[in-house]
Structure formats: structure tokens, C-alpha cells
Design a protein around this motif. Structure first.
Motif, PDB file in Angstrom:
ATOM      1  N   GLU A  95      -0.559  -0.918   2.056  1.00 46.85           N
ATOM      2  CA  GLU A  95      -0.375  -0.557   3.455  1.00 46.85           C
ATOM      3  C   GLU A  95      -0.315  -1.863   4.234  1.00 46.85           C
ATOM      4  OE1 GLU A  95      -2.971   1.997   6.677  1.00 46.85           O
ATOM      5  OE2 GLU A  95      -3.477   2.098   4.558  1.00 46.85           O
ATOM      6  N   SER A  96       0.594  -1.954   5.179  1.00 44.00           N
ATOM      7  CA  SER A  96       0.767  -3.197   5.914  1.00 44.00           C
ATOM      8  C   SER A  96       0.831  -2.918   7.400  1.00 44.00           C
ATOM      9  CB  SER A  96       2.061  -3.874   5.461  1.00 44.00           C
ATOM     10  OG  SER A  96       2.264  -5.078   6.154  1.00 44.00           O
ATOM     11  N   LYS A  97       0.131  -3.753   8.163  1.00 46.58           N
ATOM     12  CA  LYS A  97       0.206  -3.671   9.618  1.00 46.58           C
ATOM     13  C   LYS A  97       0.562  -5.063  10.113  1.00 46.58           C
ATOM     14  CE  LYS A  97      -2.308  -2.662  13.814  1.00 46.58           C
ATOM     15  NZ  LYS A  97      -3.335  -3.471  14.431  1.00 46.58           N
ATOM     16  N   ARG A  98       1.639  -5.145  10.851  1.00 46.19           N
ATOM     17  CA  ARG A  98       2.089  -6.443  11.356  1.00 46.19           C
ATOM     18  C   ARG A  98       1.512  -6.712  12.742  1.00 46.19           C
ATOM     19  NH1 ARG A  98       6.076  -8.708   8.187  1.00 46.19           N
ATOM     20  NH2 ARG A  98       7.023  -7.270   6.733  1.00 46.19           N
ATOM     21  N   GLY A  99       1.639  -7.946  13.150  1.00 47.94           N
ATOM     22  CA  GLY A  99       1.173  -8.328  14.483  1.00 47.94           C
ATOM     23  C   GLY A  99      -0.066  -9.184  14.409  1.00 47.94           C
ATOM     24  N   GLY A 100      -0.629  -9.513  15.568  1.00 46.06           N
ATOM     25  CA  GLY A 100      -1.769 -10.424  15.661  1.00 46.06           C
ATOM     26  C   GLY A 100      -2.966 -10.009  14.835  1.00 46.06           C
ATOM     27  N   GLY A 101      -3.296  -8.727  14.867  1.00 47.23           N
ATOM     28  CA  GLY A 101      -4.431  -8.239  14.082  1.00 47.23           C
ATOM     29  C   GLY A 101      -3.972  -7.620  12.784  1.00 47.23           C
ATOM     30  N   GLY A 102      -2.789  -8.005  12.341  1.00 47.52           N
ATOM     31  CA  GLY A 102      -2.189  -7.391  11.165  1.00 47.52           C
ATOM     32  C   GLY A 102      -2.922  -7.690   9.873  1.00 47.52           C
ATOM     33  N   PHE A 103      -2.708  -6.868   8.904  1.00 41.60           N
ATOM     34  CA  PHE A 103      -3.351  -7.020   7.603  1.00 41.60           C
ATOM     35  C   PHE A 103      -2.485  -6.369   6.536  1.00 41.60           C
ATOM     36  CE2 PHE A 103      -4.711  -2.982   9.354  1.00 41.60           C
ATOM     37  CZ  PHE A 103      -4.512  -2.119   8.298  1.00 41.60           C
ATOM     38  N   ILE A 104      -2.838  -6.644   5.316  1.00 41.13           N
ATOM     39  CA  ILE A 104      -2.269  -5.930   4.175  1.00 41.13           C
ATOM     40  C   ILE A 104      -3.450  -5.337   3.422  1.00 41.13           C
ATOM     41  CG2 ILE A 104      -0.992  -6.118   2.008  1.00 41.13           C
ATOM     42  CD1 ILE A 104       0.424  -8.570   3.230  1.00 41.13           C
ATOM     43  N   ARG A 105      -3.391  -4.036   3.206  1.00 40.08           N
ATOM     44  CA  ARG A 105      -4.443  -3.345   2.454  1.00 40.08           C
ATOM     45  C   ARG A 105      -3.865  -2.970   1.103  1.00 40.08           C
ATOM     46  NH1 ARG A 105      -5.900   1.053   5.808  1.00 40.08           N
ATOM     47  NH2 ARG A 105      -7.254  -0.407   6.868  1.00 40.08           N
ATOM     48  N   ILE A 106      -4.569  -3.354   0.047  1.00 37.65           N
ATOM     49  CA  ILE A 106      -4.146  -3.028  -1.317  1.00 37.65           C
ATOM     50  C   ILE A 106      -5.243  -2.182  -1.947  1.00 37.65           C
ATOM     51  CG2 ILE A 106      -3.460  -3.921  -3.579  1.00 37.65           C
ATOM     52  CD1 ILE A 106      -2.717  -6.557  -2.146  1.00 37.65           C
ATOM     53  N   GLN A 107      -4.820  -1.084  -2.544  1.00 40.44           N
ATOM     54  CA  GLN A 107      -5.770  -0.193  -3.203  1.00 40.44           C
ATOM     55  C   GLN A 107      -5.280   0.118  -4.601  1.00 40.44           C
ATOM     56  OE1 GLN A 107      -6.336   3.490  -1.123  1.00 40.44           O
ATOM     57  NE2 GLN A 107      -7.684   4.337  -2.689  1.00 40.44           N
ATOM     58  N   LYS A 108      -6.155  -0.005  -5.566  1.00 43.42           N
ATOM     59  CA  LYS A 108      -5.850   0.382  -6.935  1.00 43.42           C
ATOM     60  C   LYS A 108      -6.053   1.881  -7.037  1.00 43.42           C
ATOM     61  CE  LYS A 108      -5.171  -0.298 -11.398  1.00 43.42           C
ATOM     62  NZ  LYS A 108      -3.844  -0.371 -11.881  1.00 43.42           N
ATOM     63  N   VAL A 109      -5.015   2.591  -7.478  1.00 47.94           N
ATOM     64  CA  VAL A 109      -5.109   4.039  -7.640  1.00 47.94           C
ATOM     65  C   VAL A 109      -5.972   4.310  -8.872  1.00 47.94           C
ATOM     66  CG1 VAL A 109      -3.802   6.151  -8.119  1.00 47.94           C
ATOM     67  CG2 VAL A 109      -2.845   4.397  -6.608  1.00 47.94           C
ATOM     68  N   ARG A 110      -7.007   5.074  -8.660  1.00 48.73           N
ATOM     69  CA  ARG A 110      -7.896   5.435  -9.769  1.00 48.73           C
ATOM     70  C   ARG A 110      -7.807   6.947  -9.960  1.00 48.73           C
ATOM     71  NH1 ARG A 110     -10.416   0.603 -10.277  1.00 48.73           N
ATOM     72  NH2 ARG A 110     -11.140  -0.461  -8.424  1.00 48.73           N
ATOM     73  N   LEU A 111      -7.173   7.328 -11.036  1.00 47.76           N
ATOM     74  CA  LEU A 111      -7.052   8.755 -11.324  1.00 47.76           C
ATOM     75  C   LEU A 111      -8.263   9.180 -12.134  1.00 47.76           C
ATOM     76  CD1 LEU A 111      -3.245   8.703 -12.052  1.00 47.76           C
ATOM     77  CD2 LEU A 111      -4.375   9.620 -10.034  1.00 47.76           C
ATOM     78  N   LYS A 112      -8.662  10.422 -11.943  1.00 45.59           N
ATOM     79  CA  LYS A 112      -9.917  10.904 -12.519  1.00 45.59           C
ATOM     80  C   LYS A 112      -9.909  11.012 -14.037  1.00 45.59           C
ATOM     81  CE  LYS A 112     -11.489  13.324  -8.445  1.00 45.59           C
ATOM     82  NZ  LYS A 112     -10.603  13.530  -7.367  1.00 45.59           N
ATOM     83  N   THR A 113      -8.825  11.524 -14.579  1.00 49.63           N
ATOM     84  CA  THR A 113      -8.800  11.779 -16.019  1.00 49.63           C
ATOM     85  C   THR A 113      -7.529  11.190 -16.632  1.00 49.63           C
ATOM     86  OG1 THR A 113      -7.578  13.853 -15.848  1.00 49.63           O
ATOM     87  CG2 THR A 113      -9.996  13.994 -15.656  1.00 49.63           C
ATOM     88  N   PRO A 114      -7.536  10.985 -17.943  1.00 56.85           N
ATOM     89  CA  PRO A 114      -6.308  10.554 -18.612  1.00 56.85           C
ATOM     90  C   PRO A 114      -5.166  11.559 -18.380  1.00 56.85           C
ATOM     91  CG  PRO A 114      -8.169  10.249 -20.074  1.00 56.85           C
ATOM     92  CD  PRO A 114      -8.671  10.998 -18.858  1.00 56.85           C
TER      93      PRO A 114
END
Length: 156
Positions: free
Chosen positions: A59-78
């Protein structure tokens, strides 16, 4: 010798693995300063190495207070992982997306490096010398079969 992209990727994966929540927020400019590179280099690494096929949500938000959020998808079961992969492959898959899926399987220890190499070679455009629509369909069929075999052999 590692490229700057490899170094940035390793760094992001390291801090992501150390995160209790499995989520990190970074500022593009601060990361670029840390690695003494241009911000577009950070964009490149994130857009090519942290894809949904590889198991990440960005997820990315641009601008002065911008950030990039990275999340590892963790699925519950195989089983959830298996179904997610089959859904991502669909009825056709381009080579780059197939390679991302293979990277994810390797990173999640669902296949060995040798199995990954075999799968990459089998679904490559050099092996599948067919017109593009047919090649992507054939690659998807082969990927689905190989992933089904991997998950079946692991007891799923």
C-alpha cells in the motif's frame, strides 16, 4: 556481488520478518537516503519483488506524510495457500507472474531450490515455443498440475 536492488530487498525482508505484526511502514525518501540511491530504485524493488504473487500486499501513500506499507500475506493453512496459488494462476499466466509464484513457493519452503529450477525451466518461453495466448494457457495448466502435485505429495 549483490546489486543495490538485492540489498534493498534483503533489508526489507529482514525488517518484515522481525516485525511482530508482519507489517512494515517505510518512507521512500528515507530508505533511498539510507541506501544512497534514487527513490525510483525503491519503487522498482517494491513493485518487482514484493508482488501479490510473491505473497505481499503493498500500500502506498504519496505526499509529505507518505509511506509505503508492506505486509506479508499469512494464510492459515496449506490448503488456503494451495487455493490462493491456483486462483492467482487462473487459466493463463505470463512468465514473469509464474516466476513470482515459484519464488513464493521457494520462500515459503514449499519446494526445494531444485524443484523451483525445474519448474522455472519447464514453464519458460524457451521451452514453451508457442504463440503467446496458447503459451500462457499451457503454462497455467502446467503450473496448476505441478502445484497440485507438490501439495498432494506433502499430505494435503
Amino acid at each position: 556481488m549483490s546489486s543495490i536492488s538485492d540489498i534493498i530487498e534483503r533489508y526489507l525482508k529482514k525488517i518484515l520478518n522481525e516485525s511482530d505484526s508482519g507489517v512494515i511502514e517505510i518512507k521512500r525518501s528515507e530508505l533511498a537516503d539510507t541506501f544512497q540511491c534514487v527513490p525510483s530504485q525503491i519503487n522498482y524493488v517494491i513493485s518487482t519483488r514484493f508482488t501479490i504473487e510473491k505473497g505481499y500486499i503493498v500500500e502506498s501513500k504519496r505526499g509529505g506524510g507518505g509511506f509505503i506499507r508492506i505486509q506479508k500475506v499469512r494464510l492459515k493453512t496449506p490448503r488456503d495457500t494451495f487455493e490462493d496459488l491456483l486462483q492467482k494462476i487462473g487459466d493463463h499466466i505470463p512468465q514473469i507472474t509464474a516466476e513470482h509464484v515459484i519464488s513464493r513457493l521457494l520462500e515459503e519452503n514449499l519446494m526445494t531450490p531444485r524443484e523451483a529450477l525445474l519448474m522455472r525451466r519447464l514453464v519458460s518461453r524457451e521451452t514453451l515455443q508457442l504463440p503467446i495466448p496458447l503459451r500462457d494457457q499451457m503454462r497455467a495448466r502446467m503450473m496448476r498440475m505441478m502445484i497440485t502435485t507438490i501439495f498432494t505429495s506433502k499430505g494435503e
